[in-house]
Scaffold this active site. Structure first.
Site, PDB file in Angstrom:
ATOM      1  N   SER A   1     -11.911 -26.812   4.647  1.00 33.00           N
ATOM      2  CA  SER A   1     -10.855 -27.636   4.048  1.00 33.00           C
ATOM      3  C   SER A   1      -9.524 -26.909   4.121  1.00 33.00           C
ATOM      4  CB  SER A   1     -11.194 -27.932   2.584  1.00 33.00           C
ATOM      5  OG  SER A   1     -10.087 -28.460   1.879  1.00 33.00           O
TER       6      SER A   1
ATOM      7  N   TYR B   1     -14.305 -25.351  -5.820  1.00 37.83           N
ATOM      8  CA  TYR B   1     -14.397 -26.053  -4.532  1.00 37.83           C
ATOM      9  C   TYR B   1     -13.661 -25.277  -3.446  1.00 37.83           C
ATOM     10  CZ  TYR B   1     -13.383 -29.642  -0.984  1.00 37.83           C
ATOM     11  OH  TYR B   1     -13.238 -30.339   0.187  1.00 37.83           O
TER      12      TYR B   1
END
Length: 300
Positions: free
Chosen positions: A192, A205
């Site tokens: 990400s 995360y």
């Protein structure tokens, strides 16, 4: 249509894409069938050229979002696919229908990838029913915003790491004997943009996504002698069910509008990166990360 009319229409389209109806979903990983507007899993203008002909891919989170788009792009390029999903039965069935419309096989596997045994069984089922495994796409993830590290419980921390990074260890280990026997063995991991710039409200995360970058680089080095390439894709803001299942409705409505391109990306706009990395077009690339993120400059 004159140039000014086209510019006006494009501006209107970009504005509509940047601002969607406020919406939310009550649980992760979210249901694509409930989203408004629906994510775009395919670009009908793209045509397959057989880049993955005869290969089989296993895709986690393949029922919706980026995973569905990858499954459809792979099928377009000639691959059979197996998708792993958690509990979104209707989304999984729809992905299978769309893949099969392209004349390819789609095996759907319901499994909790936080469990090593479930990962081993999913790989075994893929090879048993599809005959081989050439490509592993480690894509599934979950995220739970918290404004302070003090709010991240031990349970949340463990489940986020199990879903996002432990599963990659489990699935890769189980898939490796089959990838070694394939002349086209490749692994593509989903990291990400948050791995590179962080995210103050997605601390656990973004930490898993940073771990995935290191996992990709280290595994690529380890498997180079086996001629198995390992790369990753680091999406920016992409319109997927995980967004509606994560953020408050007002944030969902403007999701991605702060990107340089002024909008969230569509899943199909990520999928082409996975096709490239899984195909011979990227035969001299391993340990690398591609960045479909709407124009944000990322270093590192």
């Amino acid at each position: 249509m004159c140039k000014m009319d086209r510019m006006a229409n494009n501006s209107k389209g970009d504005k509509e894409e940047a601002h969607r109806p406020a919406q939310s979903q009550s649980r992760q990983p979210g249901v694509e069938g409930q989203m408004n507007p629906a994510p775009r899993s395919e670009n009908p203008e793209l045509r397959g050229s057989g880049r993955l002909e005869g290969r089989t891919a296993l895709i986690t989170g393949g029922d919706s979002g980026i995973g569905r788009a990858v499954a459809l792009a792979f099928a377009r390029e000639g691959a059979d696919v197996a998708i792993i999903y958690l509990n979104e039965d209707e989304d999984a069935q729809e992905t299978a229908r769309l893949v099969e419309e392209k004349g390819k096989t789609c095996l759907i596997i319901q499994a909790d990838i936080r469990s090593r045994n479930s990962c081993v069984e999913a790989v075994s089922e893929t090879v048993e029913k599809l005959g081989r495994l050439d490509i592993l796409i480690n894509n599934a993830a979950e995220q739970h915003p918290q404004t302070s590290i003090e709010q991240i419980t031990e349970e949340q921390l463990e489940t986020t790491f199990r879903t996002n990074i432990f599963s990659m260890f489990f699935l890769t280990s189980a898939a490796l004997p089959h990838l070694k026997s394939s002349p086209h063995g490749t692994i593509v991991n989903t990291t990400s943009v948050t791995a590179y710039r962080g995210s103050e409200n997605l601390l656990d995360y973004s930490s898993t996504k940073g771990a995935i970058v290191s996992f990709t680089r280290s595994l690529a080095s380890q498997l180079a002698k086996e001629k198995i390439r390992v790369n990753a894709v680091a999406p920016g803001p992409i319109w997927t069910p995980l967004i509606a299942a994560t953020f408050p409705p007002d944030e969902v409505a403007t999701f991605g509008s702060d990107s340089p391109l002024g909008r969230a990306g569509e899943p199909w706009e990520c999928a082409e990166s996975y096709v490239f990395l899984a195909s011979e077009a990227s035969s001299y690339m391993t340990g690398q990360v591609l960045h479909p993120n709407g124009g944000e400059i990322i270093n590192g």
